[in-house]
Structures are given as structure tokens and as C-alpha cells.
Design an enzyme around this catalytic site. Structure first.
Site, short mmCIF file in Angstrom:
data_model
loop_
_atom_site.label_atom_id
_atom_site.label_comp_id
_atom_site.label_asym_id
_atom_site.label_seq_id
_atom_site.Cartn_x
_atom_site.Cartn_y
_atom_site.Cartn_z
N HIS A 127 0.83 -1.21 0.00
CA HIS A 127 0.00 0.00 0.00
C HIS A 127 0.87 1.26 0.00
CE1 HIS A 127 -2.86 -2.92 2.22
NE2 HIS A 127 -2.81 -3.17 0.92
N HIS A 167 -9.32 -1.97 -4.17
CA HIS A 167 -8.17 -2.31 -3.32
C HIS A 167 -7.19 -3.22 -4.06
CE1 HIS A 167 -5.75 -2.68 0.21
NE2 HIS A 167 -5.61 -3.95 -0.13
N ASP A 187 -3.20 -2.68 -4.70
CA ASP A 187 -2.16 -3.71 -4.49
C ASP A 187 -1.34 -3.89 -5.77
OD1 ASP A 187 -2.88 -4.33 -1.89
OD2 ASP A 187 -4.06 -6.09 -2.43
N HIS A 202 -0.90 -10.61 -5.19
CA HIS A 202 0.55 -10.38 -5.06
C HIS A 202 1.36 -11.44 -5.81
CE1 HIS A 202 -0.72 -7.48 -2.20
NE2 HIS A 202 -1.16 -8.38 -1.34
ZN LIG Z 1 -3.72 -4.83 -0.04
#
Ligand SMILES: [Zn+2]
Length: 306
Positions: A81, A238, A242, A265
Site C-alpha cells: 500500500h 483495493h 495492491d 501479489h
Molecule cells: Zn492490499
């Protein structure tokens, strides 16, 4: 003076807070840095071998966060973040001193990072920025999940889709132009989880600092946070945050078009590894004053530093 020259922050930025996974209280001080320094973490609780570069090659864990680790085992986790805020505001150079191994989660979004950076002010240097331009399409898939990066003329477009059985999250989709759009909804969107997954996450020793103060929790058809959502597409927004933060582990800002379905991720990191395996996939270009591509300048950034 050009907006396409490298930027750092004007003044030190300090913040403290609880780390999402370790539950510990952590202090961070972001300091201005010279051109070509890059974004660098320094674990000030360690006496030596404490420099950690947030580069995709150094990503050692992608389970519910992005962790970078140096060759001596010094880690910094949950960097995504903060990295997203630095990318979005065009901060090329900064030293991030941290006294533990995880960046505080704060409110679960990049909102506070953005506010603090804007309050500090942005210092513009004379050195041209470098950007990564993607020349060839590259895809990484893992079962039904996939991420693709393609050439784009002058922007970074990110299109993201979520497919959840849960009705509240459902099939949420959004597309942003990172250097052009107002990214407030992306920066303000908090991390989230399903209530039924919490026990499993805690069993793994994660989310010890998790609470309704720093994550949206969805239980069946209900959002457990009394304040509800911050924007209609908070979940997918969100994931876009990321993705921006994880893309910054490439070392520079990127000109490309990214499409991701149900990724996170792990997929973003694997994609970067695949892209940089082959020199034909990308070029690193230095932006000269003459060929100012105006779409590279985030209009919100211009407003904030005008
Ligand atoms: Zn996140």
C-alpha cells in the site's frame, strides 16, 4: 523545471501503527533522497545488513501481503500500500526507515500515506525520470487466475476483475488509467477478507493485528464494519491499489496495459519475473523535455503541487 523529472518528498514523514500480520507496533520515517537513489527500505532495528530493496527479485513471500527480503534475511513485509502511494504520487526516491519487519497497516488503505506525502510536499529535481515501456504481451496464469501485460502508448491502464461466490463482492470489475484518472477511490479502498477465512488466516499466524479498523470483513450478505464501504467498488479498487504497489517493485513506473482476473501479489510478482527474463519484452527509457508525453503526468499530482 519539468514534472517529468525525478521527485522526492520535501520533509521527513513519520508514522506509527499496528502491523496487520505481526500485530506489533511499528515506527516508520520516510526521508527525502537524491535522484537515482530509488525507493529503499532500511531496518533501523538491525545494526548491519539492514538495507532492503523493494525489487520483484527480492520478493520472498506473497501470501496475503508482499514481503521483500535481502540476502541476509532482513525482511520488510506488507509494503504494497505504501509502494502504491509512492507510485501514484510519482515519488521516485525515498529512504524508508522502519524499526520492525512489517509496514503498519494504518486504516488498511493508502489514504494516510497519500495524505502524509501531500502534507510533506513534493520536491522536484532536474534529473529526468526513467520509465519501463512494455514492448511485448506477456501472460502469467495459475488455474483460473491470470494477469497479462501489453504495450500501451502513454499510460498505465489496469483492468481488474474479481469473481467471488460471495454476493456482496461478486463479480466486481474496474479499469483505471493510473497517470490520468482521479485515483482517490483506489487509494482509499481498504484490504478485505471473508469472515469464514479469518480462522484459517489466524491459524497461519497471520492477521494478528487485523480488526474492523483496518480491514473490511464480509460475512455472507453483510459487511461487518458499521461504517459500510467507502466506495461501491472498494474490493476491486483495493486489488488495483495492491497491483500498482506490486508493479512498483519493477523499480520504475511502467507504461503498459495490465489486465488481471482474480490475481494478487503472487500473480503480479510472477508476471514481473517473466517480463524481465527477456530483454525483448521491455525498454527502459529516459524522458527528455522535448517529447513531453502529457498523459504521463498525473493531473491530480499537478493540482497538488501547483
Ligand atoms: Zn492490499
Amino acid at each position: 523545471m519539468s514534472y517529468l523529472t525525478q521527485k522526492t518528498i520535501k520533509n521527513n514523514i513519520n508514522f506509527s501503527g499496528i502491523a496487520l500480520h505481526s500485530g506489533l507496533s511499528v515506527n516508520v520515517c520516510i526521508k527525502p533522497a537524491e535522484p537515482n537513489f530509488g525507493i529503499v527500505f532500511k531496518r533501523v532495528d538491525l545494526k548491519e545488513n539492514n538495507i532492503v530493496y523493494p525489487n520483484f527479485i527480492n520478493v520472498s513471500n506473497t501470501s496475503l501481503n508482499t514481503t521483500v527480503e535481502n540476502e541476509f534475511g532482513a525482511k520488510v513485509s506488507t509494503i504494497e500500500h505504501l509502494m502504491g502511494a509512492l507510485f501514484g504520487l510519482g515519488i521516485d526516491n525515498a529512504l524508508i526507515e522502519i524499526d520492525n519487519e512489517e509496514v503498519p497497516i494504518l486504516d488498511g488503505s493508502a489514504k494516510i500515506f497519500i495524505e502524509k506525502i501531500l502534507t510533506s510536499g513534493i520536491k522536484i529535481s532536474d534529473s529526468p525520470i526513467k520509465i519501463i515501456k512494455i514492448n511485448k504481451e506477456v501472460t502469467f496464469s495459475d488455474g483460473v487466475r491470470s494477469i497479462t501485460i501489453k504495450p500501451s502508448t502513454l499510460n498505465l491502464e489496469i483492468e481488474f476483475q474479481l469473481k467471488y461466490k460471495n454476493e456482496i463482492i461478486g463479480n466486481q470489475k474496474n479499469k483505471v488509467k493510473v497517470y490520468e484518472d482521479d485515483l482517490s477511490d483506489v487509494y482509499n479502498s481498504r484490504t478485505y477478507c471473508l469472515f469464514e477465512d479469518i480462522e484459517e488466516i489466524k491459524k497461519k499466524g497471520l492477521a494478528k493485528g487485523g480488526s474492523l479498523e483496518n480491514a473490511v470483513v464480509v460475512k455472507n450478505n453483510e459487511i461487518l464494519n458499521p461504517e459500510g464501504l467507502r466506495n461501491k467498488k472498494e474490493f476491486v479498487n483495493h486489488k488495483i491499489l495492491d497491483c500498482i504497489g506490486d508493479l512498483y517493485t519493477s523499480g520504475y513506473r511502467i507504461v503498459a496495459s495490465v489486465t488481471c482476473s482474480q490475481g494478487g501479489h503472487y500473480l503480479t510478482n510472477q508476471l514481473l519475473r517473466k517480463v524481465f527474463q527477456n530483454k525483448d519484452n521491455f525498454s527502459i527509457i529516459e524522458i527528455k523535455e522535448k517529447n513531453l508525453p502529457h498523459t504521463l503526468i498525473n493531473k491530480n499530482l499537478l493540482r497538488s503541487i501547483a
